[in-house]
Design a protein around this motif. Sequence first.
Motif, PDB file in Angstrom:
ATOM      1  N   TYR A 180       4.480   2.648  -7.514  1.00 39.68           N
ATOM      2  CA  TYR A 180       5.685   2.828  -6.708  1.00 39.68           C
ATOM      3  C   TYR A 180       6.168   4.197  -6.914  1.00 39.68           C
ATOM      4  N   TYR A 181       6.992   4.861  -5.809  1.00 41.35           N
ATOM      5  CA  TYR A 181       7.517   5.930  -5.730  1.00 41.35           C
ATOM      6  C   TYR A 181       9.007   5.929  -6.422  1.00 41.35           C
ATOM      7  N   GLU A 182       8.865   6.282  -7.625  1.00 37.03           N
ATOM      8  CA  GLU A 182      10.320   6.248  -8.283  1.00 37.03           C
ATOM      9  C   GLU A 182      11.552   6.961  -7.235  1.00 37.03           C
ATOM     10  N   ARG A 183      11.286   8.130  -6.790  1.00 38.17           N
ATOM     11  CA  ARG A 183      12.355   8.796  -6.092  1.00 38.17           C
ATOM     12  C   ARG A 183      12.998   7.664  -4.978  1.00 38.17           C
ATOM     13  N   ALA A 184      12.031   6.826  -4.275  1.00 41.02           N
ATOM     14  CA  ALA A 184      12.557   5.815  -3.385  1.00 41.02           C
ATOM     15  C   ALA A 184      13.589   4.708  -4.037  1.00 41.02           C
ATOM     16  N   ALA A 185      13.041   4.527  -5.224  1.00 41.81           N
ATOM     17  CA  ALA A 185      14.099   3.319  -6.038  1.00 41.81           C
ATOM     18  C   ALA A 185      15.339   4.098  -6.570  1.00 41.81           C
ATOM     19  N   MET A 186      15.604   5.615  -6.160  1.00 36.89           N
ATOM     20  CA  MET A 186      16.722   6.113  -6.482  1.00 36.89           C
ATOM     21  C   MET A 186      17.331   5.786  -7.788  1.00 36.89           C
ATOM     22  N   GLY A 187      16.639   5.871  -8.821  1.00 32.35           N
ATOM     23  CA  GLY A 187      16.818   5.637 -10.221  1.00 32.35           C
ATOM     24  C   GLY A 187      17.080   4.154 -10.578  1.00 32.35           C
ATOM     25  N   MET A 188      17.184   3.210  -9.614  1.00 28.94           N
ATOM     26  CA  MET A 188      17.399   1.841  -9.887  1.00 28.94           C
ATOM     27  C   MET A 188      16.470   1.003 -10.893  1.00 28.94           C
ATOM     28  N   GLN A 189      15.313   1.799 -10.890  1.00 28.66           N
ATOM     29  CA  GLN A 189      14.316   0.792 -11.763  1.00 28.66           C
ATOM     30  C   GLN A 189      14.521   0.923 -13.007  1.00 28.66           C
ATOM     31  N   LYS A 190      15.471   1.949 -13.445  1.00 28.52           N
ATOM     32  CA  LYS A 190      15.632   1.849 -15.012  1.00 28.52           C
ATOM     33  C   LYS A 190      16.660   0.583 -15.387  1.00 28.52           C
ATOM     34  N   TYR A 191      17.305   0.153 -14.201  1.00 26.04           N
ATOM     35  CA  TYR A 191      18.514  -0.781 -14.523  1.00 26.04           C
ATOM     36  C   TYR A 191      17.835  -2.391 -14.289  1.00 26.04           C
ATOM     37  N   GLU A 192      16.533  -2.318 -13.768  1.00 29.04           N
ATOM     38  CA  GLU A 192      15.935  -3.426 -13.141  1.00 29.04           C
ATOM     39  C   GLU A 192      14.938  -4.188 -14.162  1.00 29.04           C
ATOM     40  N   ASN A 193      14.714  -5.473 -13.939  1.00 31.89           N
ATOM     41  CA  ASN A 193      13.722  -6.186 -14.487  1.00 31.89           C
ATOM     42  C   ASN A 193      12.208  -6.055 -13.741  1.00 31.89           C
ATOM     43  N   ILE A 194      11.563  -4.987 -13.827  1.00 33.18           N
ATOM     44  CA  ILE A 194      10.301  -5.079 -13.375  1.00 33.18           C
ATOM     45  C   ILE A 194       8.968  -5.661 -14.121  1.00 33.18           C
ATOM     46  N   VAL A 195       8.626  -6.686 -13.283  1.00 35.93           N
ATOM     47  CA  VAL A 195       7.496  -7.274 -14.026  1.00 35.93           C
ATOM     48  C   VAL A 195       5.978  -6.904 -13.381  1.00 35.93           C
ATOM     49  N   GLU A 196       5.007  -6.717 -14.026  1.00 36.63           N
ATOM     50  CA  GLU A 196       3.740  -6.070 -13.353  1.00 36.63           C
ATOM     51  C   GLU A 196       2.892  -7.168 -13.929  1.00 36.63           C
TER      52      GLU A 196
ATOM     53  N   LYS B 160       0.746  -1.235  -0.219  1.00 33.97           N
ATOM     54  CA  LYS B 160       0.033   0.090  -0.003  1.00 33.97           C
ATOM     55  C   LYS B 160       0.731   1.271  -0.207  1.00 33.97           C
ATOM     56  N   ASN B 161       2.274   1.269   0.485  1.00 32.78           N
ATOM     57  CA  ASN B 161       2.934   2.338   0.555  1.00 32.78           C
ATOM     58  C   ASN B 161       3.816   2.366  -0.512  1.00 32.78           C
ATOM     59  N   PRO B 162       3.715   3.364  -1.632  1.00 37.00           N
ATOM     60  CA  PRO B 162       4.410   3.274  -2.850  1.00 37.00           C
ATOM     61  C   PRO B 162       6.016   3.563  -2.599  1.00 37.00           C
ATOM     62  N   PHE B 163       6.351   4.277  -1.341  1.00 32.96           N
ATOM     63  CA  PHE B 163       7.597   4.478  -0.944  1.00 32.96           C
ATOM     64  C   PHE B 163       8.506   2.973  -0.636  1.00 32.96           C
ATOM     65  N   ASN B 164       7.589   2.304   0.080  1.00 30.04           N
ATOM     66  CA  ASN B 164       8.239   0.990   0.394  1.00 30.04           C
ATOM     67  C   ASN B 164       8.279   0.032  -1.030  1.00 30.04           C
ATOM     68  N   ILE B 165       7.549   0.213  -1.765  1.00 28.16           N
ATOM     69  CA  ILE B 165       7.963  -0.687  -3.170  1.00 28.16           C
ATOM     70  C   ILE B 165       9.190  -0.073  -3.920  1.00 28.16           C
ATOM     71  N   GLY B 166       9.334   1.338  -3.752  1.00 27.15           N
ATOM     72  CA  GLY B 166      10.462   1.938  -4.499  1.00 27.15           C
ATOM     73  C   GLY B 166      11.854   1.403  -3.873  1.00 27.15           C
ATOM     74  N   ALA B 167      11.470   1.468  -2.421  1.00 30.45           N
ATOM     75  CA  ALA B 167      12.861   1.066  -1.463  1.00 30.45           C
ATOM     76  C   ALA B 167      13.341  -0.519  -1.750  1.00 30.45           C
ATOM     77  N   ILE B 168      12.051  -1.328  -2.105  1.00 26.96           N
ATOM     78  CA  ILE B 168      12.525  -2.600  -2.356  1.00 26.96           C
ATOM     79  C   ILE B 168      13.125  -2.663  -3.679  1.00 26.96           C
ATOM     80  N   ILE B 169      12.538  -2.094  -4.528  1.00 24.02           N
ATOM     81  CA  ILE B 169      13.342  -2.086  -5.920  1.00 24.02           C
ATOM     82  C   ILE B 169      14.931  -1.501  -5.864  1.00 24.02           C
ATOM     83  N   ARG B 170      15.146  -0.612  -5.077  1.00 24.81           N
ATOM     84  CA  ARG B 170      16.276  -0.128  -4.804  1.00 24.81           C
ATOM     85  C   ARG B 170      17.299  -1.418  -4.061  1.00 24.81           C
TER      86      ARG B 170
END
Length: 170
Positions: free
Chosen positions: A60-76, A32-42
């Motif tokens: 998810y909150y992209e700022r919490a991922a600190m840009g790492m989402q662009k290097y990851e395989n995110i499957v929805e 439920k918390n978009p920050f948590n999802i971003g932190a998990i991605i990071r």
Amino acid sequence: MKVTPFGLTTAEIRDELAPLRSDFSIAICRAKNPFNIGAIIRTAHSFLAREIILIGSEPYYERAAMGMQKYENIVEHPDEDSFLSAIEGRHLIGVERDHAKQTLWEASFPSGLVFLLGSENDGIPPALLAACHDVIAIPMYGINHSYPVAIAAGMVMCEWARRNDPRGGG
């Protein structure tokens, strides 16, 4: 303007990381918390998880991922059925204190596994719990009921690396 590290494009960095990926995936169900999802991605990027699977439509909150989402395989996946169909044949380990069969320290981690974490409020839905090959708990010593989901994700990934990472986690 940000400078791409190492003078490589994002696609080139992703290609360089691909053979280094770890042999596990992490799935988050309806956090439920978009920050948590971003932190998990990071955090998953730090362990080079095979993929990060998001079940449901929560953002998810992209700022919490600190840009790492662009290097990851995110499957929805829009729902539980789609997720289960996609991971068929892989070992699914739920991380949930109330329904645990054993602790993080006792569980085996077969190759290709998927760690599954639920939402902060509702945990893992019953249909997904029933599909898990194992459900594990992270030992707790205080009086609170659970760890924050981003912290729990980091702990299971760290334990996987400690046991299995050929680069020297153990």
